[in-house]
Write a protein that holds these residues in place. Structure first.
Motif, PDB file in Angstrom:
ATOM      1  N   VAL A 101      -0.265  13.266 -22.745  1.00  0.00           N
ATOM      2  CA  VAL A 101       1.188  13.117 -22.829  1.00  0.00           C
ATOM      3  C   VAL A 101       1.825  13.237 -21.444  1.00  0.00           C
ATOM      4  O   VAL A 101       2.711  12.453 -21.090  1.00  0.00           O
ATOM      5  CB  VAL A 101       1.781  14.153 -23.817  1.00  0.00           C
ATOM      6  N   ASN A 102       1.378  14.192 -20.650  1.00  0.00           N
ATOM      7  CA  ASN A 102       1.965  14.363 -19.324  1.00  0.00           C
ATOM      8  C   ASN A 102       1.584  13.228 -18.379  1.00  0.00           C
ATOM      9  O   ASN A 102       2.382  12.832 -17.531  1.00  0.00           O
ATOM     10  CB  ASN A 102       1.610  15.729 -18.739  1.00  0.00           C
ATOM     11  N   TYR A 103       0.374  12.673 -18.533  1.00  0.00           N
ATOM     12  CA  TYR A 103      -0.012  11.507 -17.735  1.00  0.00           C
ATOM     13  C   TYR A 103       0.910  10.325 -18.066  1.00  0.00           C
ATOM     14  O   TYR A 103       1.458   9.682 -17.169  1.00  0.00           O
ATOM     15  CB  TYR A 103      -1.474  11.132 -18.010  1.00  0.00           C
ATOM     16  N   VAL A 104       1.088  10.068 -19.348  1.00  0.00           N
ATOM     17  CA  VAL A 104       1.949   8.960 -19.778  1.00  0.00           C
ATOM     18  C   VAL A 104       3.397   9.229 -19.366  1.00  0.00           C
ATOM     19  O   VAL A 104       4.083   8.332 -18.855  1.00  0.00           O
ATOM     20  CB  VAL A 104       1.826   8.737 -21.301  1.00  0.00           C
ATOM     21  N   ASP A 105       3.872  10.465 -19.543  1.00  0.00           N
ATOM     22  CA  ASP A 105       5.253  10.802 -19.168  1.00  0.00           C
ATOM     23  C   ASP A 105       5.497  10.612 -17.670  1.00  0.00           C
ATOM     24  O   ASP A 105       6.565  10.150 -17.274  1.00  0.00           O
ATOM     25  CB  ASP A 105       5.593  12.239 -19.564  1.00  0.00           C
ATOM     26  N   PHE A 106       4.516  10.958 -16.845  1.00  0.00           N
ATOM     27  CA  PHE A 106       4.663  10.767 -15.402  1.00  0.00           C
ATOM     28  C   PHE A 106       4.875   9.293 -15.075  1.00  0.00           C
ATOM     29  O   PHE A 106       5.820   8.930 -14.363  1.00  0.00           O
ATOM     30  CB  PHE A 106       3.439  11.302 -14.657  1.00  0.00           C
ATOM     31  N   HIS A 107       4.009   8.446 -15.606  1.00  0.00           N
ATOM     32  CA  HIS A 107       4.112   7.013 -15.292  1.00  0.00           C
ATOM     33  C   HIS A 107       5.334   6.376 -15.940  1.00  0.00           C
ATOM     34  O   HIS A 107       5.954   5.481 -15.361  1.00  0.00           O
ATOM     35  CB  HIS A 107       2.812   6.301 -15.652  1.00  0.00           C
ATOM     36  N   ARG A 108       5.703   6.841 -17.109  1.00  0.00           N
ATOM     37  CA  ARG A 108       6.917   6.337 -17.762  1.00  0.00           C
ATOM     38  C   ARG A 108       8.152   6.736 -16.945  1.00  0.00           C
ATOM     39  O   ARG A 108       9.041   5.917 -16.712  1.00  0.00           O
ATOM     40  CB  ARG A 108       7.012   6.903 -19.182  1.00  0.00           C
ATOM     41  N   CYS A 109       8.184   7.973 -16.488  1.00  0.00           N
ATOM     42  CA  CYS A 109       9.306   8.457 -15.671  1.00  0.00           C
ATOM     43  C   CYS A 109       9.433   7.632 -14.392  1.00  0.00           C
ATOM     44  O   CYS A 109      10.532   7.214 -14.028  1.00  0.00           O
ATOM     45  CB  CYS A 109       9.091   9.937 -15.335  1.00  0.00           C
ATOM     46  N   ARG A 110       8.317   7.367 -13.730  1.00  0.00           N
ATOM     47  CA  ARG A 110       8.356   6.588 -12.483  1.00  0.00           C
ATOM     48  C   ARG A 110       8.789   5.147 -12.728  1.00  0.00           C
ATOM     49  O   ARG A 110       9.462   4.556 -11.892  1.00  0.00           O
ATOM     50  CB  ARG A 110       7.003   6.627 -11.798  1.00  0.00           C
ATOM     51  N   SER A 111       8.383   4.590 -13.871  1.00  0.00           N
ATOM     52  CA  SER A 111       8.780   3.204 -14.135  1.00  0.00           C
ATOM     53  C   SER A 111      10.268   3.112 -14.476  1.00  0.00           C
ATOM     54  O   SER A 111      10.917   2.116 -14.156  1.00  0.00           O
ATOM     55  CB  SER A 111       7.933   2.589 -15.252  1.00  0.00           C
ATOM     56  N   VAL A 112      10.826   4.166 -15.076  1.00  0.00           N
ATOM     57  CA  VAL A 112      12.248   4.160 -15.432  1.00  0.00           C
ATOM     58  C   VAL A 112      13.118   4.593 -14.256  1.00  0.00           C
ATOM     59  O   VAL A 112      14.124   3.957 -13.942  1.00  0.00           O
ATOM     60  CB  VAL A 112      12.492   5.086 -16.654  1.00  0.00           C
ATOM     61  N   LYS A 113      12.728   5.686 -13.577  1.00  0.00           N
ATOM     62  CA  LYS A 113      13.561   6.283 -12.533  1.00  0.00           C
ATOM     63  C   LYS A 113      13.231   5.807 -11.124  1.00  0.00           C
ATOM     64  O   LYS A 113      14.006   6.010 -10.200  1.00  0.00           O
ATOM     65  CB  LYS A 113      13.434   7.813 -12.564  1.00  0.00           C
ATOM     66  N   GLY A 114      12.043   5.236 -10.933  1.00  0.00           N
ATOM     67  CA  GLY A 114      11.649   4.775  -9.602  1.00  0.00           C
ATOM     68  C   GLY A 114      10.539   5.638  -9.010  1.00  0.00           C
ATOM     69  O   GLY A 114      10.356   6.790  -9.401  1.00  0.00           O
ATOM     70  N   GLU A 115       9.831   5.047  -8.057  1.00  0.00           N
ATOM     71  CA  GLU A 115       8.672   5.690  -7.448  1.00  0.00           C
ATOM     72  C   GLU A 115       9.012   6.990  -6.727  1.00  0.00           C
ATOM     73  O   GLU A 115       8.202   7.897  -6.666  1.00  0.00           O
ATOM     74  CB  GLU A 115       8.011   4.732  -6.444  1.00  0.00           C
ATOM     75  N   ASP A 116      10.193   7.086  -6.153  1.00  0.00           N
ATOM     76  CA  ASP A 116      10.548   8.230  -5.313  1.00  0.00           C
ATOM     77  C   ASP A 116      11.340   9.309  -6.044  1.00  0.00           C
ATOM     78  O   ASP A 116      11.830  10.241  -5.410  1.00  0.00           O
ATOM     79  CB  ASP A 116      11.350   7.755  -4.101  1.00  0.00           C
ATOM     80  N   TYR A 117      11.463   9.233  -7.354  1.00  0.00           N
ATOM     81  CA  TYR A 117      12.241  10.212  -8.110  1.00  0.00           C
ATOM     82  C   TYR A 117      11.419  11.494  -8.241  1.00  0.00           C
ATOM     83  O   TYR A 117      10.447  11.559  -8.998  1.00  0.00           O
ATOM     84  CB  TYR A 117      12.616   9.629  -9.476  1.00  0.00           C
ATOM     85  N   GLU A 118      11.787  12.511  -7.471  1.00  0.00           N
ATOM     86  CA  GLU A 118      11.010  13.747  -7.328  1.00  0.00           C
ATOM     87  C   GLU A 118      10.741  14.482  -8.656  1.00  0.00           C
ATOM     88  O   GLU A 118       9.645  14.986  -8.863  1.00  0.00           O
ATOM     89  CB  GLU A 118      11.701  14.682  -6.330  1.00  0.00           C
ATOM     90  N   PRO A 119      11.707  14.594  -9.583  1.00  0.00           N
ATOM     91  CA  PRO A 119      11.426  15.329 -10.824  1.00  0.00           C
ATOM     92  C   PRO A 119      10.245  14.779 -11.642  1.00  0.00           C
ATOM     93  O   PRO A 119       9.640  15.506 -12.420  1.00  0.00           O
ATOM     94  CB  PRO A 119      12.732  15.227 -11.614  1.00  0.00           C
ATOM     95  N   CYS A 120       9.891  13.515 -11.433  1.00  0.00           N
ATOM     96  CA  CYS A 120       8.726  12.956 -12.140  1.00  0.00           C
ATOM     97  C   CYS A 120       7.438  13.679 -11.749  1.00  0.00           C
ATOM     98  O   CYS A 120       6.491  13.726 -12.529  1.00  0.00           O
ATOM     99  CB  CYS A 120       8.578  11.467 -11.839  1.00  0.00           C
ATOM    100  N   ASN A 121       7.418  14.234 -10.544  1.00  0.00           N
ATOM    101  CA  ASN A 121       6.205  14.900 -10.075  1.00  0.00           C
ATOM    102  C   ASN A 121       5.855  16.138 -10.885  1.00  0.00           C
ATOM    103  O   ASN A 121       4.716  16.604 -10.836  1.00  0.00           O
ATOM    104  CB  ASN A 121       6.318  15.246  -8.588  1.00  0.00           C
ATOM    105  N   TYR A 122       6.805  16.679 -11.658  1.00  0.00           N
ATOM    106  CA  TYR A 122       6.480  17.792 -12.554  1.00  0.00           C
ATOM    107  C   TYR A 122       5.366  17.374 -13.518  1.00  0.00           C
ATOM    108  O   TYR A 122       4.387  18.093 -13.700  1.00  0.00           O
ATOM    109  CB  TYR A 122       7.723  18.234 -13.348  1.00  0.00           C
ATOM    110  N   PHE A 123       5.520  16.200 -14.118  1.00  0.00           N
ATOM    111  CA  PHE A 123       4.509  15.714 -15.068  1.00  0.00           C
ATOM    112  C   PHE A 123       3.167  15.518 -14.368  1.00  0.00           C
ATOM    113  O   PHE A 123       2.116  15.802 -14.939  1.00  0.00           O
ATOM    114  CB  PHE A 123       4.956  14.407 -15.724  1.00  0.00           C
TER     115      PHE A 123
END
Length: 152
Positions: A101-123
């Motif tokens: 779930v966290n692997y998928v959430d990380f990549h989903r977050c980056r695809s929605v918010k962008g590559e440089d969106y720091e909060p995605c790195n939590y996942f």
């Protein structure tokens, strides 16, 4: 290995007069993370590297300017003592689902918010803590080939 990570990643900052600021800290974090990724460090190896370098912070303070030293200390503290927090979605001992779930959430977050969106790195930090490297490598390969099963 631990000292090499710092000295190799930050060698060009030894003689730079740099004050402490978030831009510098982000640069140091990216350099250190890139070094760890290039060397294939696991989450546990990164944690071990950070703990060993924290023991050497007096040396690093002599080598690097004050701003660089502060950022390095902040980075190492974060890496050395990071533990994923309890997630009530995954109360059981087996954390395979949390990994997925966290692997998928990380990549989903980056695809929605962008590559440089720091909060995605939590996942990313969480899945790196739970997932075996072989799984992540296989999933990365599947994503690259367009056959990944997750909805990203």
């Amino acid at each position: 290995m631990a000292a090499a990570a710092v000295s190799t990643s930050l060698r060009d900052l030894k003689n730079v007069r740099a004050d402490y600021d978030e831009t510098l800290c982000n640069d140091i974090s990216k350099r250190m993370d890139t070094y760890a990724k290039d060397k294939g460090f696991t989450f546990d190896q990164q944690k071990d590297m950070a703990q060993k370098n924290l023991l050497m912070m007096d040396k690093w303070r002599q080598v690097f300017p004050e701003g660089v030293s502060k950022c390095l200390d902040k980075y190492l503290q974060n890496k050395a003592f990071y533990t994923p927090q309890f997630d009530p979605r995954f109360p059981n001992q087996n954390q395979s689902r949390a990994c997925w779930v966290n692997y998928v959430d990380f990549h989903r977050c980056r695809s929605v918010k962008g590559e440089d969106y720091e909060p995605c790195n939590y996942f990313k930090r969480v899945y790196e803590g739970f997932c075996p490297n072989a799984w992540v490598e296989r999933w990365d390969e599947q994503r690259a080939n367009g056959v990944f099963a997750g909805k990203i």
